[in-house]
Design a protein around this motif. Structure first.
Motif: not given
Lengths: 282, 307
Positions: B104, B157, B162, B165-168, B170-171, B175, B244
Motif C-alpha cells: 500500500i 467505496w 470495493l 480491498t486495497y483499492d480505497p 491506493t487508487l 488522482t 476500509y
C-alpha cells in the motif's frame, strides 16, 4: 427520534473480528434531509457530543500556542551561534519523526498510573502518583504534554529558519538607537517571525482539531470525552449511526473553518508582511 | 547577550569592563548549553525508555524502582509480539503485515508523487481557460478536513463494492489528491525558465519528454521531499485502513498494532510487546530520517511558499 433495533454488525469491532471472512456493516439508509435534521438535533442534545467538542476545542486552543511558544524559546536558544547546530536541530526534530502511534503508545506507558516512568520520577521529588489518562481532570493536560513533546521539534525547525532570515542589520540599527534586548525581541524578532508563526498556528489548529491516531491508541473513558474525530468514527462505524456521524462531521468542519477564519481575522493585528507597507509615506 | 552581531574581541585601548563581559559571556554560554542539554534529555529519555522497555521480560516491567537497563535483554520480544498477534488473528504473520503495508505504502507513495508532479506541470506550463480558477478551487480543497470525508468516502467505496480491498487506500493516490504537494511542485516548476523548454523543443522533444528529462530532474529536492512525506503519510495512516479493511489478513502495520492493543487488557497490557511493535514501526521512518534528513525538513515547507 429513536434508533430502531440494530441489525448492524459492527464493521470495525476490532476486538471481535475473526479472520475468516469480512463483515460488512449494513447501515441505516441515508434518506434525504429529514434524517439530516434529526441528526443535527440529536447532536445538540447528546452529552457525549458536547464533551467531545469541549475537549477538542480546549485541546486545540491550548496545545498549539503552547507548542509554538516552546518552539520559539528553543529556536531562539539555537540561534545563539551554538556549535553543532545541525546536530541539535536533528535531535530536537526527532520526536516529530516518530509515528503518532508509537508516540501514543510510548506516552500511554510513560503516564501509566502505577508503573509509569513519569509517576516514578514525580515520586522521587515527593509528588504523589497522578492518574494522567485515567484521571478525568488530567486527560487534557496529558494529551497536551504528549503532543507538545511530539510536535514542537517541527515548529522549532521552521522558526529557526525564520530567525536566520531576519537581516542582522535590523538588530544593529536598533542597537544604535539604544534598543534593549526585550525591545529588540518585541519589535524586530516577533514581527519578522509573525508570518511563520501565523502559518504554524493555522496548520497546527487544523491538525489539532482532527486528532485521531493518538486517541485510537489511548483508550480514555468516553465519559471524560473523546476527541471529535474519534467520536465521529465511533458513531459511524461502531454504532452504525452514519447519518449522525456525518452531521457531527459537518459541525466539526464548520468549527475548523470558523476557528481558521477567526485566526485569519486577528492576523491583521499582529502579522507583519514585509511586502505590504502602510502608514507614513516616503 | 542575544545580539546577532559580534563585537571585536580586541580593542585599541584597555576596556575596563572587558573581564566582566567575558564572565557574562561564559556564563551565558553555559546557560544556553545547559538548557539545550536539558531539552535534549527530555527528548531522548522517552526514546531510550521505549527501546529499553521493548527489551524487557514481562516481570521486569513492573519492578519498582524501574530498571533502566533490562537484564536479561529479551530480544525475542520482537518475535514473540508478532507470534502473539498471530495467535489472535491466524495467518497474520509479521511478513504478511509488512507485505501488506509496503504494498500500500509504496504504491500510494509513487502514485502521489507522480500524479502531483503531472498536475503541477500542467498548472505551471500550460495556459488554458479557467486555469487559475481551477487551481484556486484545488487549493481550497485543502480546507476540507479529513473528518468530513470519512463517512461519505466509505459509502462511495461501498457502492463500488470495493470495501475490504486495497483499492480505497491506493487508487485515490493516483488522482493527485494532495493539493499541498501540487502547490509546492507548481511553485518549483514555475522557477524553471521557459528557455529550457524551448531549447528542448527545438531539439525535437515532445511534452512528455520535456517533463521527464528536464522538469522533473530540476525539481528533484522537492520531488523527493514529497516522496518522503507521502511515504510517511501512508505508513502512519490509521484512519483509512481502519475504516476500509475488515479481514485481519489485509491489515497494515499500524492497524495490526491497534488490533493487538484492543485485544489486550486495558489495565495491564503487554507493554514490552507494545513497545517492541512501536519500535519496529518507527524504525523505517527513523532510518529514512537519518539518511535523508534534508527532505524531511524540506517537506516542512510544503505550503509555506518562499519567494
Amino acid at each position: 427520534m429513536k434508533f430502531d433495533a440494530d441489525e448492524r454488525v459492527s464493521i470495525a469491532a476490532l476486538g471481535k473480528l475473526d479472520a475468516e471472512g469480512p463483515r460488512i456493516a449494513r447501515y441505516r439508509e441515508l434518506d434525504s434531509f429529514t434524517i439530516g435534521d434529526t441528526n443535527y438535533v440529536i447532536g445538540a442534545t447528546d452529552p457525549f457530543f458536547f464533551k467531545a467538542v469541549w475537549l477538542t476545542l480546549r485541546y486545540a486552543v491550548f496545545n498549539v500556542p503552547l507548542g509554538l511558544i516552546a518552539a520559539l524559546c528553543v529556536a531562539l536558544l539555537l540561534n545563539q551561534s551554538v556549535r553543532g547546530i545541525g546536530y541539535w536541530r536533528t535531535l530536537y526534530y526527532l520526536p516529530a519523526v516518530l509515528p503518532a502511534a508509537a508516540t501514543a503508545l510510548l506516552w500511554w506507558w510513560l503516564f501509566a498510573p502505577k508503573s509509569g516512568l513519569i509517576n516514578w520520577g514525580l515520586g522521587q521529588v515527593g509528588i504523589g502518583p497522578m492518574g494522567w489518562f485515567t484521571d478525568k481532570n488530567l486527560v487534557l493536560p496529558s494529551f497536551i504534554i504528549m503532543s507538545t513533546w511530539g510536535v514542537f521539534g517541527a515548529n522549532t525547525v521552521i522558526l529557526l529558519a525564520g530567525l536566520k532570515n531576519i537581516p542582522p542589520e535590523l538588530y544593529e540599527a536598533a542597537a544604535i538607537d539604544g534598543a534593549g534586548t526585550w525591545s529588540k525581541f518585541r519589535r524586530i524578532t516577533i514581527p519578522m517571525l509573525s508570518p511563520a508563526l501565523f502559518y504554524n498556528l493555522i496548520m497546527g489548529m487544523i491538525a489539532a482539531l482532527q486528532l485521531f491516531t493518538q486517541q485510537a491508541f489511548i483508550p480514555t473513558d468516553r465519559e471524560d470525552g473523546w476527541f471529535l474525530n474519534w467520536f465521529i468514527y465511533n458513531e459511524a462505524f461502531n454504532s452504525g449511526r452514519m447519518g449522525y456521524a456525518s452531521a457531527v462531521g459537518w459541525l466539526t468542519s464548520i468549527l475548523i473553518i470558523a476557528i481558521t477564519l477567526l485566526v485569519f481575522r486577528s492576523s491583521t493585528a499582529w502579522v507583519f508582511y514585509e511586502s505590504s507597507r502602510e502608514g507614513e509615506g516616503a | 547577550m542575544t545580539a546577532n552581531t559580534t563585537t571585536p574581541a580586541t580593542t585599541a585601548y584597555h576596556d575596563p569592563l572587558a573581564r566582566r563581559r567575558l564572565i557574562q559571556t561564559i556564563f551565558g554560554r553555559i546557560l544556553i548549553y545547559a538548557l539545550l542539554l536539558f531539552g535534549a534529555a527530555l527528548i531522548l529519555i522517552p526514546f531510550f525508555w521505549m527501546v529499553s522497555t521493548s527489551l524487557k521480560t514481562e516481570d521486569q516491567l513492573f519492578v519498582w524502582p524501574p530498571k533502566w537497563l533490562p537484564d536479561p535483554v529479551a530480544f525475542e520480544n520482537y518475535f514473540d509480539s508478532w507470534k502473539q498477534l498471530d495467535s489472535i488473528a491466524p495467518g497474520l504473520t509479521f511478513w504478511r503485515i509488512m507485505g501488506n503495508t509496503l504494498f500500500i505504502t509504496v504504491l500510494a507513495m509513487f502514485g502521489e508523487m507522480f500524479s502531483a508532479a503531472i498536475v503541477a506541470y500542467g498548472f505551471a506550463r500550460f495556459r488554458f481557460k479557467g486555469r487559475d480558477t481551477i487551481f484556486f478551487i484545488m487549493l481550497s480543497t485543502m480546507m476540507i478536513p479529513a473528518t468530513l470525508t470519512m463517512v461519505p468516502g466509505f459509502l462511495v467505496w461501498r457502492e463500488f463494492g470495493l470495501l475490504n480491498t486495497y483499492d480505497p487506500l491506493t487508487l485515490p493516490a493516483l488522482t493527485a489528491w494532495g493539493p499541498a504537494y501540487i502547490f509546492l511542485l507548481r511553485q518549483f516548476f514555475l522557477t524553471i525558465p521557459r528557455d529550457m523548454d524551448d531549447a528542448a523543443t527545438v531539439d525535437g522533444a515532445n511534452t512528455v519528454q520535456i517533463f521527464f528529462y528536464i522538469m522533473l530532474p530540476m525539481v528533484k529536492p522537492a520531488f523527493l521531499a514529497i516522496g518522503v512525506l507521502a511515504f510517511q503519510g501512508n505508513w502512519n495512516n490509521l484512519q483509512a485502513p481502519l475504516i476500509y479493511l475488515n479481514t485481519t489478513q489485509f491489515f497494515t502495520l499500524i492497524l495490526s498494532m491497534q488490533f493487538f492493543q484492543q485485544s489486550l487488557s486495558k489495565s495491564a497490557p503487554k507493554w514490552h510487546y507494545m513497545m517492541a511493535m512501536a519500535t519496529m514501526m518507527a524504525a523505517p521512518i527513523l532510518l529514512m530520517f537519518f539518511t535523508a534528513q534534508r527532505y524531511f525538513i524540506e517537506g516542512l515547507n510544503v505550503g509555506a511558499v518562499k519567494g
